[in-house]
Design a protein around this motif. Structure first.
Motif, PDB file in Angstrom:
ATOM      1  N   ASP B   8       0.849  -1.203   0.000  1.00  0.00           N
ATOM      2  CA  ASP B   8       0.000   0.000   0.000  1.00  0.00           C
ATOM      3  C   ASP B   8       0.879   1.246   0.000  1.00  0.00           C
ATOM      4  O   ASP B   8       0.658   2.191  -0.761  1.00  0.00           O
ATOM      5  N   LYS B   9       1.879   1.237   0.895  1.00  0.00           N
ATOM      6  CA  LYS B   9       2.732   2.429   1.034  1.00  0.00           C
ATOM      7  C   LYS B   9       3.484   2.718  -0.252  1.00  0.00           C
ATOM      8  O   LYS B   9       3.549   3.870  -0.696  1.00  0.00           O
ATOM      9  N   SER B  10       4.041   1.676  -0.870  1.00  0.00           N
ATOM     10  CA  SER B  10       4.818   1.926  -2.093  1.00  0.00           C
ATOM     11  C   SER B  10       3.885   2.327  -3.236  1.00  0.00           C
ATOM     12  O   SER B  10       4.233   3.180  -4.062  1.00  0.00           O
ATOM     13  N   THR B  11       2.674   1.753  -3.258  1.00  0.00           N
ATOM     14  CA  THR B  11       1.708   2.126  -4.302  1.00  0.00           C
ATOM     15  C   THR B  11       1.301   3.590  -4.163  1.00  0.00           C
ATOM     16  O   THR B  11       1.242   4.332  -5.156  1.00  0.00           O
ATOM     17  N   VAL B  12       1.036   4.004  -2.912  1.00  0.00           N
ATOM     18  CA  VAL B  12       0.634   5.395  -2.669  1.00  0.00           C
ATOM     19  C   VAL B  12       1.760   6.342  -3.065  1.00  0.00           C
ATOM     20  O   VAL B  12       1.529   7.361  -3.730  1.00  0.00           O
ATOM     21  N   LYS B  13       2.983   5.995  -2.646  1.00  0.00           N
ATOM     22  CA  LYS B  13       4.114   6.882  -2.965  1.00  0.00           C
ATOM     23  C   LYS B  13       4.324   6.977  -4.470  1.00  0.00           C
ATOM     24  O   LYS B  13       4.586   8.058  -5.013  1.00  0.00           O
ATOM     25  N   ALA B  14       4.195   5.840  -5.160  1.00  0.00           N
ATOM     26  CA  ALA B  14       4.387   5.837  -6.617  1.00  0.00           C
ATOM     27  C   ALA B  14       3.306   6.684  -7.297  1.00  0.00           C
ATOM     28  O   ALA B  14       3.600   7.494  -8.182  1.00  0.00           O
ATOM     29  N   LEU B  15       2.061   6.512  -6.864  1.00  0.00           N
ATOM     30  CA  LEU B  15       0.962   7.286  -7.442  1.00  0.00           C
ATOM     31  C   LEU B  15       1.166   8.770  -7.154  1.00  0.00           C
ATOM     32  O   LEU B  15       1.016   9.628  -8.032  1.00  0.00           O
ATOM     33  N   TRP B  16       1.533   9.081  -5.908  1.00  0.00           N
ATOM     34  CA  TRP B  16       1.749  10.481  -5.529  1.00  0.00           C
ATOM     35  C   TRP B  16       2.830  11.110  -6.392  1.00  0.00           C
ATOM     36  O   TRP B  16       2.721  12.268  -6.797  1.00  0.00           O
ATOM     37  N   GLY B  17       3.864  10.336  -6.675  1.00  0.00           N
ATOM     38  CA  GLY B  17       4.946  10.823  -7.529  1.00  0.00           C
ATOM     39  C   GLY B  17       4.421  11.257  -8.894  1.00  0.00           C
ATOM     40  O   GLY B  17       4.892  12.244  -9.468  1.00  0.00           O
ATOM     41  N   LYS B  18       3.426  10.538  -9.394  1.00  0.00           N
ATOM     42  CA  LYS B  18       2.887  10.861 -10.724  1.00  0.00           C
ATOM     43  C   LYS B  18       1.911  12.034 -10.690  1.00  0.00           C
ATOM     44  O   LYS B  18       1.760  12.751 -11.670  1.00  0.00           O
ATOM     45  N   SER B  20       1.525  14.477  -8.005  1.00  0.00           N
ATOM     46  CA  SER B  20       1.728  15.561  -7.036  1.00  0.00           C
ATOM     47  C   SER B  20       1.889  16.933  -7.692  1.00  0.00           C
ATOM     48  O   SER B  20       1.516  17.941  -7.091  1.00  0.00           O
ATOM     49  N   LYS B  21       2.395  16.970  -8.931  1.00  0.00           N
ATOM     50  CA  LYS B  21       2.549  18.297  -9.543  1.00  0.00           C
ATOM     51  C   LYS B  21       1.186  18.919  -9.861  1.00  0.00           C
ATOM     52  O   LYS B  21       1.084  20.131 -10.073  1.00  0.00           O
ATOM     53  N   MET B  66      -4.430  19.683   0.106  1.00  0.00           N
ATOM     54  CA  MET B  66      -3.487  18.767  -0.552  1.00  0.00           C
ATOM     55  C   MET B  66      -2.091  18.892   0.053  1.00  0.00           C
ATOM     56  O   MET B  66      -1.308  17.939   0.002  1.00  0.00           O
ATOM     57  N   GLY B  67      -1.797  20.066   0.627  1.00  0.00           N
ATOM     58  CA  GLY B  67      -0.542  20.186   1.379  1.00  0.00           C
ATOM     59  C   GLY B  67      -0.549  19.214   2.550  1.00  0.00           C
ATOM     60  O   GLY B  67       0.476  18.593   2.874  1.00  0.00           O
ATOM     61  N   GLY B  68      -1.711  19.074   3.161  1.00  0.00           N
ATOM     62  CA  GLY B  68      -1.869  18.108   4.251  1.00  0.00           C
ATOM     63  C   GLY B  68      -1.701  16.677   3.765  1.00  0.00           C
ATOM     64  O   GLY B  68      -1.087  15.843   4.445  1.00  0.00           O
ATOM     65  N   VAL B  69      -2.238  16.387   2.574  1.00  0.00           N
ATOM     66  CA  VAL B  69      -2.087  15.040   2.001  1.00  0.00           C
ATOM     67  C   VAL B  69      -0.612  14.763   1.700  1.00  0.00           C
ATOM     68  O   VAL B  69      -0.100  13.680   1.978  1.00  0.00           O
ATOM     69  N   ALA B  70       0.075  15.783   1.172  1.00  0.00           N
ATOM     70  CA  ALA B  70       1.515  15.629   0.877  1.00  0.00           C
ATOM     71  C   ALA B  70       2.281  15.327   2.161  1.00  0.00           C
ATOM     72  O   ALA B  70       3.159  14.449   2.192  1.00  0.00           O
ATOM     73  N   LEU B  71       1.940  16.052   3.219  1.00  0.00           N
ATOM     74  CA  LEU B  71       2.571  15.801   4.519  1.00  0.00           C
ATOM     75  C   LEU B  71       2.305  14.366   4.951  1.00  0.00           C
ATOM     76  O   LEU B  71       3.215  13.665   5.418  1.00  0.00           O
ATOM     77  N   ALA B  72       1.063  13.926   4.773  1.00  0.00           N
ATOM     78  CA  ALA B  72       0.709  12.567   5.172  1.00  0.00           C
ATOM     79  C   ALA B  72       1.521  11.533   4.392  1.00  0.00           C
ATOM     80  O   ALA B  72       1.965  10.530   4.954  1.00  0.00           O
TER      81      ALA B  72
END
Lengths: 147, 144
Positions: B8-18, B20-21, B66-72
């Motif tokens: 889950d964590k790696s999936t979320v981070k990978a998705l966020w990477g795509k 986040s901009k 979304m700043g809060g989501v980024a922090l999370a």
């Protein structure tokens, strides 16, 4: 009784007139089974549901997804009497299928996500409002005859 | 409710990477849709001059959320500690009924599906849904 504006009626009619049932139905049901795995409890006789790929490739699930999506046609054709239109289906889901009505809401959410992905820019705020209102009315109607 | 697996964590981070901009746009769109589709949520923003989608206050606040989501995402290994300050804020200052976190989460998912249909696969969906539920739980931590 639910009141619909002219705009809401045409949004709903438009979504379903342009819907590819064979594409959207399977996607929505598969997503529901993957994202909310406890919903698989109703599909014990449908074969392999052991992985997301198995679910996505399962022909029985795909066929059922099409069937369920066509179940919404009844509401599109009876916008002014959705409660009555779903009376028998509500009894069926309660007495024969024993489906927890919260699952209707869950499937509705998954369908919203799939439609949002499918419509792109056409999935405006107004479209989402009308569509979610429509789904909420159907969900209520399906749960209405539980006892 | 939910423990995030390593997948889950790696999936979320990978998705966020795509995505986040586009975070600001996602936040603005999700918040605007939430206020329109779930009008009861407007009760928290009666002090805004304009609550319509695309308005100044909605855009600014969507960016903040979304700043809060980024922090999370950055604190994904310990959301309770990482989001402690935000939890206090939501509990004692803003007093947002926690049921609304689920509503906003749904709107965020819908917007991501709409903007990134290819990336938002069922696998990404389940991990992000679990993640947002965990964030909601962490935000409600200090409530009582």
């Amino acid at each position: 009784m639910v009141e619909w504006t002219q705009q809401e009626r045409s949004i709903i009619a438009g979504i379903f007139a342009n819907l590819n049932y064979e594409d959207i139905g399977p996607k929505a049901l598969a997503r529901c089974l993957i994202v909310y795995p406890w919903t698989q409890r109703y599909f014990g006789a449908y074969g392999d549901l052991s992985t997301p790929d198995a679910i996505k490739g399962n022909a029985k699930i795909a066929a059922h997804g099409v069937k369920v999506l066509h179940g919404l046609d009844r509401a599109v054709k009876n916008m002014d009497n959705i409660n009555e239109a779903y009376s028998e289906l509500s009894v069926l889901h309660s007495d024969k299928l024993h489906v927890d009505p919260d699952n209707f809401r869950i499937l509705g959410d998954c369908l919203t996500v799939v439609i949002a992905a499918n419509l792109g820019d056409a999935f405006t705020v107004e479209t989402q409002c009308a569509f979610q209102k429509f789904l909420a009315v159907v969900v209520f109607a399906l749960g209405r005859k539980y006892h | 409710m939910t423990t995030l697996s390593d997948k889950d964590k790696s999936t979320v981070k990978a998705l966020w990477g795509k995505i986040s901009k586009s975070a600001d746009a996602i936040g603005a769109d999700a918040l605007g849709r939430m206020l329109a589709v779930y009008p009861q949520t407007k009760t928290y923003f009666s002090h805004w001059p304009d609550m319509s989608p695309g308005s100044g206050p909605v855009k600014a606040h969507g960016k903040k959320v979304m700043g809060g989501v980024a922090l999370a995402v950055s604190k994904i290994d310990d959301l309770t500690t990482g989001l402690g300050d935000l939890s206090e804020l939501h509990a004692f200052k803003m007093r947002v009924d926690p049921s609304n976190f689920k509503i906003l989460s749904h709107c965020i998912l819908v917007v991501i599906a709409n903007m990134f249909p290819k990336e938002f696969t069922p696998d990404a969906h389940v991990s992000l849904d679990k993640f947002l539920a965990s964030v909601a739980l962490a935000l409600a931590e200090r409530y009582r």
